[in-house]
Design an enzyme around this catalytic site. Structure first.
Site, mmCIF file in Angstrom:
data_model
loop_
_atom_site.group_PDB
_atom_site.id
_atom_site.type_symbol
_atom_site.label_atom_id
_atom_site.label_comp_id
_atom_site.label_asym_id
_atom_site.label_seq_id
_atom_site.Cartn_x
_atom_site.Cartn_y
_atom_site.Cartn_z
ATOM 1 N N CYS A 57 0.830 -1.210 0.000
ATOM 2 C CA CYS A 57 0.000 0.000 0.000
ATOM 3 C C CYS A 57 0.863 1.259 0.000
ATOM 4 O O CYS A 57 1.655 1.467 0.923
ATOM 5 C CB CYS A 57 -0.906 -0.009 1.236
ATOM 6 S SG CYS A 57 -1.824 1.524 1.476
ATOM 7 N N TRP A 97 -6.854 -7.348 4.392
ATOM 8 C CA TRP A 97 -5.498 -7.530 4.907
ATOM 9 C C TRP A 97 -5.497 -8.525 6.062
ATOM 10 O O TRP A 97 -6.280 -8.396 6.991
ATOM 11 C CB TRP A 97 -4.939 -6.210 5.401
ATOM 12 C CG TRP A 97 -4.892 -5.103 4.395
ATOM 13 C CD1 TRP A 97 -5.651 -3.961 4.388
ATOM 14 C CD2 TRP A 97 -4.029 -5.010 3.254
ATOM 15 N NE1 TRP A 97 -5.316 -3.173 3.321
ATOM 16 C CE2 TRP A 97 -4.322 -3.786 2.595
ATOM 17 C CE3 TRP A 97 -3.040 -5.849 2.720
ATOM 18 C CZ2 TRP A 97 -3.655 -3.378 1.447
ATOM 19 C CZ3 TRP A 97 -2.381 -5.435 1.567
ATOM 20 C CH2 TRP A 97 -2.684 -4.220 0.949
ATOM 21 N N ARG A 134 -14.038 1.196 5.922
ATOM 22 C CA ARG A 134 -13.168 0.184 5.326
ATOM 23 C C ARG A 134 -12.079 -0.203 6.319
ATOM 24 O O ARG A 134 -11.628 0.618 7.116
ATOM 25 C CB ARG A 134 -12.525 0.713 4.041
ATOM 26 C CG ARG A 134 -13.473 0.809 2.858
ATOM 27 C CD ARG A 134 -12.731 1.293 1.622
ATOM 28 N NE ARG A 134 -11.631 0.400 1.296
ATOM 29 C CZ ARG A 134 -10.387 0.809 1.004
ATOM 30 N NH1 ARG A 134 -10.086 2.083 1.022
ATOM 31 N NH2 ARG A 134 -9.453 -0.064 0.716
ATOM 32 N N TYR A 135 -11.651 -1.451 6.245
ATOM 33 C CA TYR A 135 -10.597 -1.951 7.124
ATOM 34 C C TYR A 135 -9.254 -1.740 6.431
ATOM 35 O O TYR A 135 -8.641 -2.667 5.909
ATOM 36 C CB TYR A 135 -10.830 -3.420 7.452
ATOM 37 C CG TYR A 135 -12.218 -3.695 8.005
ATOM 38 C CD1 TYR A 135 -12.620 -3.148 9.227
ATOM 39 C CD2 TYR A 135 -13.130 -4.492 7.306
ATOM 40 C CE1 TYR A 135 -13.884 -3.384 9.745
ATOM 41 C CE2 TYR A 135 -14.407 -4.737 7.816
ATOM 42 C CZ TYR A 135 -14.769 -4.180 9.036
ATOM 43 O OH TYR A 135 -16.029 -4.417 9.546
ATOM 44 N N SER A 136 -8.806 -0.492 6.432
ATOM 45 C CA SER A 136 -7.653 -0.089 5.637
ATOM 46 C C SER A 136 -6.379 -0.005 6.474
ATOM 47 O O SER A 136 -6.404 -0.010 7.705
ATOM 48 C CB SER A 136 -7.933 1.276 4.992
ATOM 49 O OG SER A 136 -8.171 2.258 6.003
ATOM 50 N N VAL A 137 -5.257 0.058 5.786
ATOM 51 C CA VAL A 137 -3.973 0.399 6.397
ATOM 52 C C VAL A 137 -3.544 1.731 5.780
ATOM 53 O O VAL A 137 -3.953 2.041 4.661
ATOM 54 C CB VAL A 137 -2.909 -0.702 6.127
ATOM 55 C CG1 VAL A 137 -3.217 -1.942 6.919
ATOM 56 C CG2 VAL A 137 -2.778 -1.035 4.636
ATOM 57 N N GLU A 152 -5.424 7.794 8.819
ATOM 58 C CA GLU A 152 -5.231 8.702 7.680
ATOM 59 C C GLU A 152 -3.734 8.983 7.528
ATOM 60 O O GLU A 152 -3.125 9.674 8.351
ATOM 61 C CB GLU A 152 -6.005 10.004 7.895
ATOM 62 C CG GLU A 152 -5.711 11.119 6.898
ATOM 63 C CD GLU A 152 -5.759 10.672 5.452
ATOM 64 O OE1 GLU A 152 -4.758 10.875 4.734
ATOM 65 O OE2 GLU A 152 -6.790 10.101 5.029
ATOM 66 N N SER A 153 -3.147 8.468 6.458
ATOM 67 C CA SER A 153 -1.693 8.522 6.302
ATOM 68 C C SER A 153 -1.147 9.943 6.243
ATOM 69 O O SER A 153 -0.055 10.214 6.754
ATOM 70 C CB SER A 153 -1.271 7.753 5.045
ATOM 71 O OG SER A 153 -1.787 8.358 3.879
ATOM 72 N N TYR A 200 -5.337 5.094 -9.674
ATOM 73 C CA TYR A 200 -6.484 4.294 -9.255
ATOM 74 C C TYR A 200 -7.719 4.637 -10.082
ATOM 75 O O TYR A 200 -8.528 3.767 -10.416
ATOM 76 C CB TYR A 200 -6.765 4.504 -7.759
ATOM 77 C CG TYR A 200 -5.828 3.744 -6.861
ATOM 78 C CD1 TYR A 200 -6.200 2.529 -6.306
ATOM 79 C CD2 TYR A 200 -4.556 4.237 -6.580
ATOM 80 C CE1 TYR A 200 -5.338 1.829 -5.485
ATOM 81 C CE2 TYR A 200 -3.683 3.545 -5.769
ATOM 82 C CZ TYR A 200 -4.081 2.332 -5.221
ATOM 83 O OH TYR A 200 -3.217 1.633 -4.415
#
Length: 333
Positions: A57, A97, A134-137, A152-153, A200
């Site tokens: 990611c 993930w 969403r189950y995000s990284v 939030e990156s 994307y």
């Protein structure tokens, strides 16, 4: 016959597409802030926070890059998930993930020794009983309160840059300096829209119109970057900033993944002399190359996006050597 896994993963990717056939990102929703103010709810403390990420990611990778650049490896631990989406629960069809069961199952990935979770989804459910996103990284985890601080990156990298300076080994490094903030913010905005998410928008478009619009914009802005980088070493001037990391994480994936998988094939990165050498320059900054795991990157994109690549075949790629010499030192004079 289409497998359950393929169907479920394809359905998941279609949730990011609007009725017009265009890719629409889902915003991050857990937005707490770690502060150097020790009286705050989330004070910066060595050993308190943990970063969950995927090498595949770009958003998570940029967090790891800033963590390493600032010298926070001893203060903030981290765990890497497996690159391929897998079933996260036996009771439903969600794929996402997951962690390996052992340290030898997947090279570069680790079990969740901190919480014993089998998936990132479990972390969200452990940290919040009513989470519905969403189950995000990335996931920035508070070990003390046993909850997610932030996912939030763009905010995590700012925290790493400023709030941990009392315990950072490279505290003097400022990737968001006050005299460049207006420029950085402006560059981040158009890089994010046209390049970071632009690839994307190209890849997940399911109609010709949205794809055409996204790919034209993508290459217009890549041309813009090529021109800017013909005159200065970094994207905001001759000073290395967070904007370079944010651009780099997309560029390093471009030829191996986005050019094929996301149909961004008008021109390869290595056909842009300045952008290509710039990418090598960033890659060779101490700490950055360790955040780039091309095997994980290719496994994830080609294996997890089954609506785009249903059979999961991974193209051979160019195996470009980003540690090779570059010409960016010419801007030092």
């Amino acid at each position: 016959m289409e497998s359950l896994k393929t169907r479920s993963m394809a359905q998941a990717s279609r949730t990011w597409v609007s009725k017009t056939g265009a890719f629409v990102p889902t915003p991050s929703t857990i937005r707490n802030f770690i502060s150097k103010d020790q009286t705050s709810q989330f004070p910066a403390e060595s050993g308190r926070y943990h970063l969950y990420l995927s090498y595949a990611c770009p958003w998570a990778s940029r967090c790891l890059a800033i963590l390493k650049l600032k010298g926070l490896q001893k203060a903030i631990s981290y765990t890497v998930v497996k690159p391929l989406f897998e079933r996260t629960k036996e009771t439903d069809e969600h794929f996402g993930w997951v962690f390996p069961a052992s340290s030898t199952e997947e090279v570069g990935a680790d079990p969740d020794h901190l919480n014993g979770a089998k998936s990132v989804r479990e972390l969200y459910e452990l940290g919040s009983s009513n989470y519905s996103g969403r189950y995000s990284v990335p996931v920035l985890w508070d070990k003390k309160l046993k909850k997610i601080v932030n996912n939030e990156s763009s905010e995590i990298i700012r925290m790493f840059n400023t709030e941990f300076n009392e315990i950072a080994e490279n505290a003097d490094l400022d990737l968001y300096p006050s005299h460049l903030r207006a420029v950085i913010d402006e560059v981040n905005e158009w890089v994010f829209d046209a390049i970071n998410y632009g690839v994307y928008k190209c890849g997940f478009a399911i109609k010709q119109g949205p794809y055409d619009e996204a790919v034209i914009k993508l290459y217009d802005v890549l041309d813009k970057c090529e021109d800017i980088l013909s005159k200065q070493r970094y994207i905001c001037g001759n000073e290395f900033t967070e904007a370079d990391i944010r651009l780099f994480v997309t560029l390093i994936r471009f030829d191996e993944v986005y050019s094929v998988h996301f149909k961004c094939n008008k021109k390869l990165l290595r056909e842009y002399p300045n952008l290509f050498n710039y990418t090598k320059d960033i890659y060779q900054i101490p700490g950055i190359s360790s955040t780039v795991n091309m095997e994980h990157i290719k496994k994830h994109y080609y294996g997890s996006h089954t609506s785009i690549n249903p059979h999961g075949v991974i193209p051979i790629g160019s195996s470009t050597d980003y540690s090779a010499s570059h010409d960016r030192d010419r801007f030092n004079n």
